[in-house]
Design a protein around this motif. Structure first.
Motif, PDB file in Angstrom:
ATOM      1  N   VAL A 295      -4.007  57.809   6.879  1.00 50.84           N
ATOM      2  CA  VAL A 295      -5.341  57.329   6.493  1.00 50.84           C
ATOM      3  C   VAL A 295      -5.673  57.820   5.087  1.00 50.84           C
ATOM      4  CG1 VAL A 295      -7.805  57.386   7.048  1.00 50.84           C
ATOM      5  CG2 VAL A 295      -6.115  57.327   8.895  1.00 50.84           C
ATOM      6  N   MET A 296      -5.378  59.073   4.847  1.00 56.95           N
ATOM      7  CA  MET A 296      -5.600  59.665   3.528  1.00 56.95           C
ATOM      8  C   MET A 296      -4.490  59.208   2.576  1.00 56.95           C
ATOM      9  SD  MET A 296      -5.649  63.756   2.682  1.00 56.95           S
ATOM     10  CE  MET A 296      -3.880  63.929   2.965  1.00 56.95           C
ATOM     11  N   PRO A 297      -4.820  58.880   1.313  1.00 59.22           N
ATOM     12  CA  PRO A 297      -3.780  58.506   0.344  1.00 59.22           C
ATOM     13  C   PRO A 297      -2.705  59.587   0.249  1.00 59.22           C
ATOM     14  CG  PRO A 297      -5.944  58.048  -0.551  1.00 59.22           C
ATOM     15  CD  PRO A 297      -6.165  58.789   0.731  1.00 59.22           C
ATOM     16  N   ALA A 298      -1.453  59.175   0.198  1.00 62.37           N
ATOM     17  CA  ALA A 298      -0.333  60.126   0.209  1.00 62.37           C
ATOM     18  C   ALA A 298      -0.384  61.091  -0.978  1.00 62.37           C
ATOM     19  CB  ALA A 298       0.984  59.358   0.213  1.00 62.37           C
ATOM     20  N   SER A 299      -0.933  60.627  -2.102  1.00 65.67           N
ATOM     21  CA  SER A 299      -0.954  61.463  -3.313  1.00 65.67           C
ATOM     22  C   SER A 299      -2.129  62.446  -3.342  1.00 65.67           C
ATOM     23  CB  SER A 299      -1.021  60.576  -4.551  1.00 65.67           C
ATOM     24  OG  SER A 299      -2.207  59.769  -4.512  1.00 65.67           O
ATOM     25  N   ALA A 300      -3.046  62.340  -2.383  1.00 68.95           N
ATOM     26  CA  ALA A 300      -4.261  63.163  -2.408  1.00 68.95           C
ATOM     27  C   ALA A 300      -4.031  64.512  -1.739  1.00 68.95           C
ATOM     28  CB  ALA A 300      -5.400  62.428  -1.700  1.00 68.95           C
ATOM     29  N   ALA A 301      -4.715  65.522  -2.274  1.00 66.02           N
ATOM     30  CA  ALA A 301      -4.744  66.843  -1.630  1.00 66.02           C
ATOM     31  C   ALA A 301      -5.865  66.826  -0.596  1.00 66.02           C
ATOM     32  CB  ALA A 301      -4.991  67.927  -2.672  1.00 66.02           C
ATOM     33  N   PHE A 302      -5.568  67.247   0.627  1.00 64.36           N
ATOM     34  CA  PHE A 302      -6.520  67.105   1.730  1.00 64.36           C
ATOM     35  C   PHE A 302      -7.866  67.749   1.416  1.00 64.36           C
ATOM     36  CE2 PHE A 302      -8.395  68.817   5.695  1.00 64.36           C
ATOM     37  CZ  PHE A 302      -8.701  67.607   6.307  1.00 64.36           C
ATOM     38  N   ASN A 303      -7.888  68.982   0.892  1.00 65.69           N
ATOM     39  CA  ASN A 303      -9.155  69.696   0.658  1.00 65.69           C
ATOM     40  C   ASN A 303     -10.009  69.031  -0.415  1.00 65.69           C
ATOM     41  OD1 ASN A 303      -8.762  71.580   2.652  1.00 65.69           O
ATOM     42  ND2 ASN A 303      -7.855  73.112   1.279  1.00 65.69           N
ATOM     43  N   THR A 304      -9.375  68.300  -1.320  1.00 68.70           N
ATOM     44  CA  THR A 304     -10.145  67.543  -2.320  1.00 68.70           C
ATOM     45  C   THR A 304     -10.595  66.211  -1.735  1.00 68.70           C
ATOM     46  OG1 THR A 304      -8.899  68.550  -4.135  1.00 68.70           O
ATOM     47  CG2 THR A 304     -10.090  66.506  -4.612  1.00 68.70           C
TER      48      THR A 304
END
Length: 375
Positions: A295-304
């Motif tokens: 669901v979250m973009p693969a390039s994104a850092a979860f905490n951000t």
């Protein structure tokens, strides 16, 4: 709350959201429950609310934001963007008892195209009709601050017996240091302007036994610490933080900065802050990266990424007792006690008038008897 939208989700999305909402609702139950005599006021900077970072907010975030807001009676929201779709989706999830009012986006330098809003439960809060933006008079302008970049937004509300004129702000941030000169000046000029105009928003001469009026400045001040000049710029203009709030942790995610504040002009008038806190929703929701895989973009850092779903600010809240029925009844008792013996002034006047009529009638009868004897 309207959860019917969950039926239209895929089984995987619905299952994930139900897991998240269940945990969040468990945490929210730790907050004070709504009662017939209390008022729950909160302020929340919802990061880029209406923005498109990371393709915007997923339904999970919209439902969680609505779930958090539903726990309060009125929430001042900062950082609302030009696009109001996310705001309207949250209000729809909240249900038909909820309403909102917002100002236009700021086009000033440093305004970031943001607007300010109030969301409120109409079954517990009434909008009184006051709505406006605070604009600095030309004599207050300086080279550093000619105008507040994100124009402060003031609206009037009533809950129970108490009236609240709430001015919400999102003060300039600037560089990441605790006492940015422009930030200090924006806070000071806003607080001073409100203090100078206080009599326009509340009747300072009225007793506060019942139907009290309060002027409140709340929102994101970007104050790093309570010992900073930014905090002093607020308090030196006669704005007071309720004591229970002064014992709370910070309102940023790491809980070490005091960005958000709820401050009353001079004092809380005729009401008492019985409880207050900062609600950290990350203890109950959006805290498991595995849940958002795919669901979250693969390039994104979860905490951000999660701060663009929920926020990089936590929720600051306060609770007040707004049932002033006893105070009102005591006032009526005092008025009755001060009336003349034998009843009120009106009753006494009637009694005097009846006595005068009787005396006049007696004199007339006596005069007629004397006239009859002479004849």
């Amino acid at each position: 709350m309207d959860y019917t939208g969950l039926r239209r989700m895929s089984d995987a999305d619905r299952g994930r959201l139900i897991t998240t909402l269940t945990g969040l609702r468990t945490g929210l139950r730790r907050l004070p429950a709504k009662g017939p005599g209390n008022f729950l006021l909160a302020t929340w900077n919802i990061r880029e609310f209406g923005g498109t970072k990371y393709r915007g907010r997923i339904p999970d975030a919209l439902y969680c934001i609505a779930e958090c807001i539903s726990r309060f009676d009125l929430v001042a929201v900062q950082e609302v963007r030009q696009d109001l779709v996310a705001l309207k989706q949250v209000v729809r999830i909240l249900g038909r008892d909820w309403d909102y009012i917002y100002n236009d986006v700021s086009l000033a330098d440093g305004g970031n195209g943001e607007r300010l809003a109030f969301l409120f439960n109409r079954s517990r809060v009434r909008f009184t009709g006051l709505a406006g933006e605070l604009v600095l008079p030309s004599k207050s302008a300086s080279k550093l601050v000619a105008q507040i970049a994100r124009t402060p937004f003031i609206c009037g509300f009533q809950s129970g017996w108490a009236k609240f004129n709430l001015c919400t702000v999102h003060i300039y941030y600037g560089e990441g240091k605790k006492d940015d000169p422009k930030r200090i000046e924006e806070i000071e000029k806003t607080a001073k302007l409100l203090a100078d105009k206080a009599k326009s928003y509340i009747n300072l001469d009225d007793p506060v036994d019942y139907s009290p009026e309060n002027l409140v400045l709340l929102g994101d001040f970007n104050i790093f610490g309570r010992e900073d000049a930014t905090f002093q710029a607020l308090t030196k203009n006669r704005f007071v933080i309720p004591e229970p709030l002064l014992r709370q942790k910070g309102s940023n995610v790491s809980e070490d900065k005091f960005y958000d504040q709820i401050a009353f002009f001079k004092e809380t008038r005729g009401i008492e802050c019985s409880n207050a806190g900062v609600f950290n929703f990350y203890q109950y929701a959006f805290n498991d990266p595995k849940l958002y895989k795919g669901v979250m973009p693969a390039s994104a850092a979860f905490n951000t990424w999660r701060t663009f779903q929920m926020s990089d600010h936590l929720i600051m809240w306060t609770e007040f007792n707004v049932d002033k029925t006893d105070a009102y009844l005591k006032t009526l008792t005092r008025e009755q006690a001060s009336a003349p013996k034998g009843g009120t002034k009106k009753a006494a006047t009637k009694k005097t008038a009846k006595t005068a009529v009787k005396k006049t009638t007696a004199k007339t009868k006596a005069a007629k008897k004397k006239a009859a004897k002479r004849s």
